[in-house]
Design an enzyme around this catalytic site. Sequence first.
Site, PDB file in Angstrom:
ATOM      1  CG  ASP A  80      -1.845   1.097   1.372  1.00 57.26           C
ATOM      2  OD1 ASP A  80      -2.120   1.747   0.340  1.00 57.26           O
ATOM      3  OD2 ASP A  80      -2.318   1.359   2.493  1.00 57.26           O
TER       4      ASP A  80
HETATM    5  C1  SPV Z   1      -6.747   1.835   4.191  1.00 64.30           C
HETATM    6  O1  SPV Z   1      -7.635   1.064   4.517  1.00 64.30           O
HETATM    7  O2  SPV Z   1      -6.145   1.724   3.141  1.00 64.30           O
HETATM    8  C2  SPV Z   1      -6.406   2.930   5.067  1.00 64.30           C
HETATM    9  C3  SPV Z   1      -6.583   2.792   6.495  1.00 64.30           C
HETATM   10  O3  SPV Z   1      -5.888   3.888   4.582  1.00 64.30           O
HETATM   11  S1  SPV Z   1      -5.129   2.230   7.129  1.00 64.30           S
HETATM   12  O4  SPV Z   1      -4.725   1.035   6.475  1.00 64.30           O
HETATM   13  O5  SPV Z   1      -5.351   2.043   8.557  1.00 64.30           O
HETATM   14  O6  SPV Z   1      -4.110   3.290   6.923  1.00 64.30           O
HETATM   15 MG    MG Z   2      -5.234   3.674   2.648  1.00 67.92          MG
END
Ligand code: SPV
Ligand code: MG
Length: 586
Positions: free
Chosen positions: A76
């Site tokens: 991510d």
């Molecule tokens: C996501 O779900 O991608 C978020 C929330 O941004 S977190 O993973 O907690 O950053």
């Molecule tokens: Mg996110």
Amino acid sequence: MTLQNKILPEQRRGKLKQLLDQGHLVRALEAHNGISGIIADTVKVEGQSDETNIVMEFDAIWESSLTDSAGKGHPDIEVISFDSRLHTINEILAVTHKPMIVDGDTGGDPNNFEYMVSKLERVGVSAVIIEDKVFPKRNSLEAGANQTLEDPHLFAQKITRGKAVQMTKEFLIIARLESFIAGMGLNDALKRAEIYLKAGVDGIMVHSKSKDPEEILSFAENYKDLQKRLGIERPLVCVPTTYNRIQEEELKSAGFNVVIYANHLLRSAYKSMIQTAQSILSNQRSLEVDGLCAPVKDIFRAVGFLAVTEKDKQLETNKNIPVIIPAAGDTSSMGSIAADRPLAMLDISGKTLLNRQVKALNVNGLNDITVVTGFASDKMSEEGVRFVHNPDYRQGSEVHSLLCAREKMINGFALLYSDILVEFDVIKKLMERKEDIVLVVDSSIQYHDPLPGKIHDYVISTNRRQKLRRNINFDYQRTIARISKKIDPATATHEFIGLAKFSATGVEQLLQTYEDCAQNFKGGIQEAENMSAFRFTDLIQEMIERGFSVHYLEIHEGWLEVHLPEDIELANQLFPAPKPQQVATS
Ligand code: SPV
Ligand code: MG
């Protein structure tokens, strides 16, 4: 996709704002593809509120960058392009009807963000949340990740630019504070919140990776004062992934308006998939994973496959409509030839009349055949057909026999008299006709005299041919004006051959007419002296007079009625028995 969640972008977009304006605590669940979207959209449980039973469900869908990326096997870190994210977003929107909040990561630079806003708003997304980190961001939950915050004034400009391009008042831009994630503390978060609120943001999300909700609760407390001081009220959002002991009620009373369960469907699926894969490897079979797996039928139902098979069946039923053959009458017209058996059992070159009919029907895909027996019913036999007995066959006509198979009529059916042989192609043409009531009629009656010993079912069509010129009659114009055994043969245009088709609507009209006649007519009706003698042609004539359209399919010859001894002779000539095989001689 079940097609039941059909919703247009403009119908969906404003739903989140509406819920917030009404003061609801909005509960959102993560989705990362179509099936998880269906779950977030449809799962319900029964619960209690103030001692009354309520149904609980999620109010919105969170399209998460973490789970969208992970679903694609990627970290991510904004490495999945916006186009790819938009693909997932559209996939989920197509199968859901709840409002969607999109995780917009950093939103890119202000130009990128403008395009993001415009594209999300267009497809019906209700809100985008962007975080105040620099591109390319790192996911907030990983303790070891470097988190660099954006200059709050630059971030505020991005918000202003985004607000300027959106076209509706329904779309929300929410700013996500990453101060706690980056270890910058409460004051940094409050300072940033103030700048973003002044820049016109529609809401604030405060994020934390602490196991203790203390950080976000203290922010919420101070946020109330900040809003008062600025005279601006904007919803507050939290993502209780790490501080997950706290319950929604408590978050609500702390001042939160939206609670996002940000990654739970992906995480639970991932764990279960690993267990399943390991179990199959260990056991060298899949029996042990049955308990971990949903029955395929549940998946079929969720994605709309069962609805499709149901519709397929319906289509199939339309093609393979039931055929009813009333074959109850006696055979007095045949003299001694068939004194002991029904007409349907007459032998035509080695095969019974019924067998020849069944074959012609089967060739046309019609396999649901019901034969109504009466006279000499014990002599009736044929494979693959259903027999229904009419015990009162001596008191009624073919209409009464037909009604013995009433449950087969309801969704539409074909009627075939038991004493006719017809070319295969005629049945095919009849099945192709779409009108509610279609009778097959023969035009050759115009060219020959009535046959001695026969009672013809004469027809006069509404569009009698102009003898002087050729013409086209379209199917919808081909309707019957009159049907009767007593029409002057010189004025008849056709003869009904004993084959007809009714749609479900046609059946409704037929039954309605019959029942009304049976209840309200005591004496003669049409050509019948009473209801016992009420024949199919009387019923059709009565329907025509009541304004129902009775269409016809015109043929010219191509059928044969087997009613008199000489008909059998003719039938035997037309269907010669196969020659015995010649034995080769040397
Ligand atoms: C996501 O779900 O991608 C978020 C929330 O941004 S977190 O993973 O907690 O950053
Ligand atoms: Mg996110």
